[in-house]
Design an enzyme around this catalytic site. Structure first.
Site, mmCIF file in Angstrom:
data_model
loop_
_atom_site.group_PDB
_atom_site.id
_atom_site.type_symbol
_atom_site.label_atom_id
_atom_site.label_comp_id
_atom_site.label_asym_id
_atom_site.label_seq_id
_atom_site.Cartn_x
_atom_site.Cartn_y
_atom_site.Cartn_z
ATOM 1 N N GLN A 219 -5.862 -1.479 2.938
ATOM 2 C CA GLN A 219 -5.025 -1.053 4.083
ATOM 3 C C GLN A 219 -5.746 0.013 4.876
ATOM 4 O O GLN A 219 -6.197 1.025 4.339
ATOM 5 C CB GLN A 219 -3.682 -0.512 3.575
ATOM 6 N N ASP B 299 8.310 -6.339 3.946
ATOM 7 C CA ASP B 299 8.686 -5.335 2.944
ATOM 8 C C ASP B 299 9.766 -4.438 3.518
ATOM 9 O O ASP B 299 10.079 -4.484 4.704
ATOM 10 C CB ASP B 299 7.475 -4.544 2.426
ATOM 11 N N GLY B 300 10.360 -3.644 2.622
ATOM 12 C CA GLY B 300 11.441 -2.736 3.020
ATOM 13 C C GLY B 300 12.737 -3.121 2.339
ATOM 14 O O GLY B 300 13.357 -4.130 2.671
ATOM 15 N N GLY B 301 13.118 -2.339 1.340
ATOM 16 C CA GLY B 301 14.416 -2.542 0.705
ATOM 17 C C GLY B 301 14.459 -3.627 -0.356
ATOM 18 O O GLY B 301 15.531 -3.934 -0.867
ATOM 19 N N VAL B 302 13.315 -4.196 -0.700
ATOM 20 C CA VAL B 302 13.313 -5.251 -1.721
ATOM 21 C C VAL B 302 13.430 -4.591 -3.100
ATOM 22 O O VAL B 302 12.534 -3.849 -3.510
ATOM 23 C CB VAL B 302 12.011 -6.088 -1.651
ATOM 24 N N ARG B 303 14.519 -4.815 -3.767
ATOM 25 C CA ARG B 303 14.746 -4.156 -5.056
ATOM 26 C C ARG B 303 15.042 -5.128 -6.189
ATOM 27 O O ARG B 303 15.097 -4.738 -7.348
ATOM 28 C CB ARG B 303 15.924 -3.162 -4.955
ATOM 29 N N HIS C 141 7.645 0.406 7.405
ATOM 30 C CA HIS C 141 6.962 1.446 6.637
ATOM 31 C C HIS C 141 7.934 2.117 5.646
ATOM 32 O O HIS C 141 7.885 3.332 5.428
ATOM 33 C CB HIS C 141 6.361 2.478 7.592
ATOM 34 N N LYS D 18 0.405 -4.887 9.852
ATOM 35 C CA LYS D 18 1.618 -4.428 9.152
ATOM 36 C C LYS D 18 2.411 -3.498 10.069
ATOM 37 O O LYS D 18 1.861 -2.537 10.609
ATOM 38 C CB LYS D 18 1.192 -3.681 7.879
ATOM 39 N N THR E 87 -2.323 -1.090 9.299
ATOM 40 C CA THR E 87 -0.973 -0.546 9.466
ATOM 41 C C THR E 87 -0.868 0.007 10.880
ATOM 42 O O THR E 87 -1.602 0.913 11.269
ATOM 43 C CB THR E 87 -0.696 0.543 8.411
ATOM 44 N N ARG F 31 9.412 13.569 8.348
ATOM 45 C CA ARG F 31 10.075 13.465 7.043
ATOM 46 C C ARG F 31 10.532 14.866 6.665
ATOM 47 O O ARG F 31 9.727 15.726 6.306
ATOM 48 C CB ARG F 31 9.105 12.881 6.028
ATOM 49 N N TYR G 208 -5.979 2.766 8.088
ATOM 50 C CA TYR G 208 -5.538 3.548 9.243
ATOM 51 C C TYR G 208 -6.777 3.802 10.075
ATOM 52 O O TYR G 208 -7.872 3.974 9.520
ATOM 53 C CB TYR G 208 -4.968 4.909 8.808
ATOM 54 N N PRO H 282 0.847 -1.207 0.000
ATOM 55 C CA PRO H 282 0.000 0.000 0.000
ATOM 56 C C PRO H 282 0.873 1.244 0.000
ATOM 57 O O PRO H 282 1.717 1.418 0.886
ATOM 58 C CB PRO H 282 -0.772 -0.128 1.319
ATOM 59 N N SER I 228 -3.937 1.484 -0.601
ATOM 60 C CA SER I 228 -3.659 2.334 0.558
ATOM 61 C C SER I 228 -4.908 3.079 1.007
ATOM 62 O O SER I 228 -5.715 3.523 0.188
ATOM 63 C CB SER I 228 -2.579 3.351 0.184
HETATM 64 C C1 LIG Z 1 5.436 6.833 -1.202
HETATM 65 C C2 LIG Z 1 5.066 5.814 -0.155
HETATM 66 C C3 LIG Z 1 3.817 5.889 0.417
HETATM 67 C C4 LIG Z 1 3.443 4.941 1.377
HETATM 68 N N1 LIG Z 1 2.173 4.970 1.859
HETATM 69 C C5 LIG Z 1 1.777 4.000 2.707
HETATM 70 C C6 LIG Z 1 0.429 3.948 3.135
HETATM 71 O O1 LIG Z 1 -0.408 4.751 2.742
HETATM 72 N N2 LIG Z 1 0.088 2.973 4.002
HETATM 73 C C7 LIG Z 1 0.989 2.036 4.453
HETATM 74 O O2 LIG Z 1 0.623 1.154 5.234
HETATM 75 N N3 LIG Z 1 2.259 2.047 4.044
HETATM 76 C C8 LIG Z 1 2.673 3.009 3.181
HETATM 77 N N4 LIG Z 1 3.967 3.000 2.731
HETATM 78 C C9 LIG Z 1 4.873 1.926 3.155
HETATM 79 C C10 LIG Z 1 4.821 0.726 2.180
HETATM 80 O O3 LIG Z 1 3.602 0.025 2.294
HETATM 81 C C11 LIG Z 1 5.940 -0.271 2.461
HETATM 82 O O4 LIG Z 1 5.903 -0.652 3.820
HETATM 83 C C12 LIG Z 1 7.322 0.280 2.131
HETATM 84 O O5 LIG Z 1 7.286 1.101 0.987
HETATM 85 C C13 LIG Z 1 8.316 -0.852 1.917
HETATM 86 O O6 LIG Z 1 9.603 -0.369 1.799
HETATM 87 P P1 LIG Z 1 10.309 -0.029 0.390
HETATM 88 O O7 LIG Z 1 9.755 1.321 0.000
HETATM 89 O O8 LIG Z 1 11.761 -0.007 0.720
HETATM 90 O O9 LIG Z 1 9.944 -1.110 -0.582
HETATM 91 C C14 LIG Z 1 4.369 3.945 1.789
HETATM 92 C C15 LIG Z 1 5.637 3.894 1.215
HETATM 93 C C16 LIG Z 1 5.999 4.810 0.251
HETATM 94 C C17 LIG Z 1 7.366 4.715 -0.368
HETATM 95 C C1 LIG Z 2 -0.619 11.094 5.566
HETATM 96 C C2 LIG Z 2 0.210 10.258 4.640
HETATM 97 C C3 LIG Z 2 0.183 8.820 5.029
HETATM 98 C C4 LIG Z 2 0.665 7.949 3.920
HETATM 99 C C5 LIG Z 2 1.755 7.058 4.358
HETATM 100 O O1 LIG Z 2 1.553 6.128 5.068
HETATM 101 C C6 LIG Z 2 3.086 7.372 3.961
HETATM 102 O O2 LIG Z 2 3.278 8.359 3.260
HETATM 103 O O3 LIG Z 2 3.995 6.638 4.362
#
Ligand SMILES: Cc1cc2nc3c(=O)[nH]c(=O)nc-3n(C[C@H](O)[C@H](O)[C@H](O)COP(=O)(O)O)c2cc1C
Ligand SMILES: CCCCC(=O)C(=O)O
Length: 313
Positions: free
Chosen positions: A129, A284-288, A253, A229, A157, A166, A131, A79, A108
């Site tokens: 997903q 998830d996280g860092g999978v490229r 995240h 998550k 989440t 950020r 919130y 998401p 999302s």
């Molecule tokens: C631009 C962006 C927006 C995201 N928005 C959400 C979100 O709305 N809800 C959520 O649960 N995680 C959000 N995430 C986290 C992703 O679901 C995921 O955990 C994360 O991108 C994984 O790491 P990676 O970016 O290294 O692949 C967001 C991530 C990015 C990069």
């Molecule tokens: C208010 C933005 C929440 C979206 C999100 O989860 C993210 O950007 O990581």
């Protein structure tokens, strides 16, 4: 014209060239020092293989199942917020990509296309997903809409009681785009011009009191299976199993919430050992790259999630 990208890192560079800086920084940035943002990737680099040879690999099958849904490979769509910042079709295009790859999309909460638009666009298997906002009835309404529109599971989440700090968004005075699913449910007026208004709005809206006992409430308003998550420790993994989740997503995240959280691949094994196969574990996280997916599977994940927003370009 730039050469065709051959890997995700090259897509990211194309995104940097194509997108307005405010949006690129929002997509690519992490919290504070971005220590965890780098670590999520570098921890994968530190893992090497112990390859065995002369094994018959002429026929391989990458498919797997998540909550009984068969997917073509152990990779589903994470998401991520606001796909329309990158492409006018937004999450509808991402859902079509999921359908054509025969995988699952997690829509999302912060999407720029609505639940109904995504559901009507194709036959992808979608999870929603969630919130939880202070106005709890909004979660209940959205969950009902997701159920009515054929979404198959909820992803709660749980690592965002507040939005991470950020700093790129603060500097850019990131403007919050429309939250399509919340139209008519929550005021979307701009509440601050002194920094990232994402953070200010999230502080006002998110229910920071959400805790383990609320899983019972969530289960009382839906029959959908619930994945959680944001798990990073064995203690929380055990609690998640105890409250009856259908699956766990090991995630920080994308390093956008609490900086100095551990790289997700470095804690996957701890969670896998604690859960002992009782529920599926995703990460998830860092999978490229494919090798990253393989590393996650080797350490016990059923599948990984990747963010697809760049692939719109
Ligand atoms: C631009 C962006 C927006 C995201 N928005 C959400 C979100 O709305 N809800 C959520 O649960 N995680 C959000 N995430 C986290 C992703 O679901 C995921 O955990 C994360 O991108 C994984 O790491 P990676 O970016 O290294 O692949 C967001 C991530 C990015 C990069
Ligand atoms: C208010 C933005 C929440 C979206 C999100 O989860 C993210 O950007 O990581």
């Amino acid at each position: 014209m730039a050469a065709e990208p051959v890997n995700l890192n090259e897509f990211q560079e194309l995104a940097r060239l194509a997108l307005p800086k405010m949006y690129y920084d929002f997509y690519a940035g992490g919290a504070e020092d971005e220590h965890t943002l780098k670590e999520n990737v570098e921890a994968f680099h530190r893992i090497t293989f112990r390859p065995r040879i002369l094994v018959d690999v002429s026929r391989i099958d990458l498919s797997t199942t998540i909550l009984d849904y068969k997917i073509s490979a152990p990779i589903i769509i994470a998401p991520t917020a606001w796909h329309k910042l990158a492409n006018p079709e937004g999450e509808v295009a991402t859902a079509r990509a999921a359908a054509s790859c025969n995988t699952i999309m997690v829509l999302s909460f912060t999407s720029s296309s609505s639940i109904e638009e995504v559901a009507a666009s194709c036959n992808a298997v979608c999870f929603y997903q969630l919130y939880v906002l202070k106005k709890r009835d909004i979660a209940a309404t959205l969950v009902q809409r997701a159920e009515r529109n054929g979404f198959k599971a909820l992803v709660l989440t749980a690592d965002a009681p507040r939005l991470g700090r950020r700093e790129a968004d603060i500097k850019n005075k990131m403007i919050k785009p429309q939250l399509k699913n919340l139209e008519g449910l929550l005021s979307t007026k701009v509440s601050s011009d002194t920094g990232s208004n994402l953070e200010a709005d999230a502080r006002e809206a998110m229910d920071a009191s959400l805790s383990w006992k609320d899983l019972e409430w969530l289960r009382s308003i839906t029959n959908l299976p619930i994945l959680i998550k944001g798990i990073l420790t064995r203690e929380d993994a055990i609690k998640a199993v105890e409250v009856g989740v259908a699956g766990i997503i090991v995630s920080n995240h994308g390093a956008r919430q609490l900086d100095y959280s551990p790289a997700t691949i470095s804690v996957l094994e701890e969670v896998v050992h604690a859960v002992k196969g009782r529920v599926p574990i995703l990460m998830d996280g860092g999978v490229r790259r494919g090798t990253d997916v393989f590393k996650a599977l080797a350490l016990g994940a059923q599948a990984v999630l990747v963010s697809f927003s760049q692939l719109h370009l």
